[in-house]
Design an enzyme around this catalytic site. Structure first.
Site, mmCIF file in Angstrom:
data_model
loop_
_atom_site.group_PDB
_atom_site.id
_atom_site.type_symbol
_atom_site.label_atom_id
_atom_site.label_comp_id
_atom_site.label_asym_id
_atom_site.label_seq_id
_atom_site.Cartn_x
_atom_site.Cartn_y
_atom_site.Cartn_z
ATOM 1 N N LYS A 12 1.269 -1.048 -0.294
ATOM 2 C CA LYS A 12 -0.080 0.166 -0.008
ATOM 3 C C LYS A 12 0.804 1.661 0.285
ATOM 4 O O LYS A 12 0.462 2.181 -0.464
ATOM 5 C CB LYS A 12 -0.789 0.400 1.396
ATOM 6 C CG LYS A 12 -2.227 -0.687 1.228
ATOM 7 C CD LYS A 12 -2.881 -0.612 2.643
ATOM 8 C CE LYS A 12 -1.987 -1.010 4.037
ATOM 9 N NZ LYS A 12 -1.739 -2.423 4.510
ATOM 10 N N ARG A 16 -0.350 -9.614 13.149
ATOM 11 C CA ARG A 16 -1.014 -8.837 12.424
ATOM 12 C C ARG A 16 -2.125 -9.109 11.103
ATOM 13 O O ARG A 16 -2.885 -8.597 10.330
ATOM 14 C CB ARG A 16 0.155 -8.188 11.645
ATOM 15 C CG ARG A 16 0.831 -6.505 12.793
ATOM 16 C CD ARG A 16 1.603 -6.404 11.882
ATOM 17 N NE ARG A 16 1.734 -5.246 10.906
ATOM 18 C CZ ARG A 16 2.756 -5.006 10.115
ATOM 19 N NH1 ARG A 16 4.094 -6.333 9.821
ATOM 20 N NH2 ARG A 16 2.901 -4.849 9.475
ATOM 21 N N ARG A 57 -9.146 0.914 9.110
ATOM 22 C CA ARG A 57 -9.077 -0.278 9.167
ATOM 23 C C ARG A 57 -10.131 -1.621 10.550
ATOM 24 O O ARG A 57 -10.152 -2.566 9.796
ATOM 25 C CB ARG A 57 -7.643 -0.551 10.136
ATOM 26 C CG ARG A 57 -6.390 -0.586 8.927
ATOM 27 C CD ARG A 57 -5.564 -1.141 10.229
ATOM 28 N NE ARG A 57 -4.116 -1.783 10.194
ATOM 29 C CZ ARG A 57 -2.878 -0.629 9.295
ATOM 30 N NH1 ARG A 57 -2.659 -0.199 9.163
ATOM 31 N NH2 ARG A 57 -2.168 -1.256 9.127
ATOM 32 N N ARG A 107 11.596 -6.003 4.012
ATOM 33 C CA ARG A 107 10.681 -4.944 3.943
ATOM 34 C C ARG A 107 12.927 -4.526 5.347
ATOM 35 O O ARG A 107 12.603 -4.816 5.996
ATOM 36 C CB ARG A 107 10.132 -4.743 4.155
ATOM 37 C CG ARG A 107 9.377 -3.063 4.397
ATOM 38 C CD ARG A 107 8.142 -2.653 4.819
ATOM 39 N NE ARG A 107 7.514 -3.283 6.175
ATOM 40 C CZ ARG A 107 6.310 -3.028 6.142
ATOM 41 N NH1 ARG A 107 5.154 -2.520 5.334
ATOM 42 N NH2 ARG A 107 5.798 -4.106 7.174
ATOM 43 N N ARG A 134 11.434 -3.220 10.304
ATOM 44 C CA ARG A 134 10.538 -2.297 11.367
ATOM 45 C C ARG A 134 10.050 -3.162 12.708
ATOM 46 O O ARG A 134 10.712 -4.571 12.759
ATOM 47 C CB ARG A 134 8.977 -2.379 10.593
ATOM 48 C CG ARG A 134 8.967 -0.885 9.926
ATOM 49 C CD ARG A 134 7.534 -0.558 9.150
ATOM 50 N NE ARG A 134 5.976 -1.314 9.671
ATOM 51 C CZ ARG A 134 5.591 -0.997 9.092
ATOM 52 N NH1 ARG A 134 4.731 -0.598 8.049
ATOM 53 N NH2 ARG A 134 4.314 -1.647 9.089
HETATM 54 P P1 AMP Z 1 0.786 0.452 8.666
HETATM 55 O O1 AMP Z 1 2.585 0.573 8.483
HETATM 56 O O2 AMP Z 1 -0.547 0.768 7.787
HETATM 57 O O3 AMP Z 1 1.411 -1.929 8.237
HETATM 58 O O4 AMP Z 1 0.719 0.252 10.060
HETATM 59 C C1 AMP Z 1 1.661 -0.100 11.148
HETATM 60 C C2 AMP Z 1 0.622 -0.586 12.631
HETATM 61 O O5 AMP Z 1 -0.089 0.675 13.434
HETATM 62 C C3 AMP Z 1 -0.075 -1.584 12.267
HETATM 63 O O6 AMP Z 1 -0.054 -2.873 12.403
HETATM 64 C C4 AMP Z 1 -1.348 -0.640 13.444
HETATM 65 O O7 AMP Z 1 -1.074 -0.783 14.602
HETATM 66 C C5 AMP Z 1 -1.358 0.919 13.406
HETATM 67 N N1 AMP Z 1 -2.010 0.820 13.084
HETATM 68 C C6 AMP Z 1 -1.976 2.122 11.545
HETATM 69 N N2 AMP Z 1 -2.939 2.209 10.665
HETATM 70 C C7 AMP Z 1 -3.943 2.371 11.615
HETATM 71 C C8 AMP Z 1 -5.456 2.456 12.423
HETATM 72 N N3 AMP Z 1 -6.179 2.867 10.972
HETATM 73 N N4 AMP Z 1 -5.931 2.060 13.117
HETATM 74 C C9 AMP Z 1 -5.740 1.892 13.724
HETATM 75 N N5 AMP Z 1 -3.962 1.027 13.583
HETATM 76 C C10 AMP Z 1 -3.267 1.307 12.925
#
Ligand code: AMP
Length: 215
Positions: free
Chosen positions: A14, A171, A88, A127, A160
Site C-alpha cells: 500500500k 497483524r 482499518r 522490508r 520495523r
Molecule cells: P502500517 O504502517 O499501515 O502497517 O501500520 C502499522 C501499525 O500502526 C499497525 O499494525 C497498527 O498497529 C497501527 N495502525 C496504523 N493504522 C491504523 C489504523 N487505521 N487503526 C489502528 N491501528 C493502526
C-alpha cells in the site's frame, strides 16, 4: 476534497503504491502507520499510547485514529487524499463517513489490494525502512543503491519492530477479521474495487489506476 482508500494486508505494498501514485492523482498521501511512527519518534502522548500496541501487531484505538485523520483533513483542507492504512475497522469506516459528510464529501473509491499470503510474507520479511525519513525498501525487490543506506536521505535502513514473525502473524489475523466487515461495508456502497497486487510495483500501480478510472 476527493478521498480514495488503499486497503490490503500488511506487506501488500500500500505504502509503495501510494507514494508512487499520490503525485499522479494530485493527492496527499496519508499513511496512518507513518504518522504513528513519527509520533513514536517524537515521543508524543499519542506515540507513547500507540507504541506498545504497534510492536505487538495490535491496532491502535479507533478514537485516536479517527482524530488523527480528521486533524489532517482540517490542516490540509480542500486537498484530495490517498488514504493508506485507514480505515482499518468497521467503526473507523463509519466514523470516517460521518466526518466526510460533515465536510460535504464522501469516499470515492476503495482499492482492495490482493496478493497470496506467501507473497505478502516475502515482502514483509525483506522490508527495510529508513530510520530517519521513513522511506521503504526491500532487500530483493526494491534494493537501495548501497546496502543498508537510504537512497533518499542517507539514513540507516532498519527492520520495523512489527515486521518480526510473531507480530506479522498477529497483524495478518487482525487484518483478516477486520476485512470480514470492511469489505462488505464498502461493496454495499458500490465503491470497492479489488486489484491484483502480486506483481511488480509498476504493474500494481497500473492496476490501481485502471480500477480508479473505471470507478
Ligand atoms: P502500517 O504502517 O499501515 O502497517 O501500520 C502499522 C501499525 O500502526 C499497525 O499494525 C497498527 O498497529 C497501527 N495502525 C496504523 N493504522 C491504523 C489504523 N487505521 N487503526 C489502528 N491501528 C493502526
Amino acid at each position: 476534497m476527493r478521498i480514495r482508500v488503499l486497503m490490503g494486508p500488511p506487506g501488500v505494498g500500500k505504502g509503495t503504491v501510494a507514494s508512487r501514485l499520490a503525485d499522479k492523482l494530485n493527492s496527499r498521501h496519508l499513511s496512518t502507520g507513518d504518522l504513528l511512527r513519527e509520533a513514536i519518534a517524537q515521543g508524543t502522548e499519542l506515540g507513547i499510547e500507540a507504541g506498545s500496541r504497534m510492536s505487538k501487531g495490535e491496532l491502535v484505538p479507533d478514537g485516536l485514529m479517527v482524530a488523527l485523520v480528521e486533524d489532517q483533513f482540517d490542516r490540509h483542507g480542500g486537498l484530495d487524499f490517498l488514504l493508506d492504512g485507514f480505515p482499518r475497522t468497521a467503526l473507523q469506516a463509519r466514523l470516517l463517513d460521518a466526518g466526510l459528510a460533515a465536510r460535504g464529501t464522501r469516499v470515492d473509491a476503495v482499492i482492495g489490494m490482493e496478493a497470496p499470503e506467501r507473497v505478502v510474507l516475502q515482502r514483509l520479511g525483506g522490508r527495510r525502512i529508513c530510520g530517519s525519513c521513513g522511506a521503504s525498501f526491500h532487500t530483493a525487490f526494491i534494493p537501495p543503491r548501497t546496502e543498508g543506506v537510504c537512497d533518499r536521505c542517507g539514513g540507516v535502513l532498519v527492520r520495523r519492530p512489527d515486521d518480526r514473525d510473531e507480530a506479522i502473524v498477529r497483524r495478518l489475523a487482525v487484518y483478516r477479521s477486520q476485512m470480514d466487515e470492511l469489505e462488505p461495508y464498502y461493496r454495499s456502497r458500490g465503491v470497492y474495487f479489488p486489484v491484483d497486487a502480486s506483481g511488480t510495483p509498476e504493474q500494481t500501480e497500473a492496476n490501481v489506476l485502471t480500477a480508479l478510472e473505471r470507478g
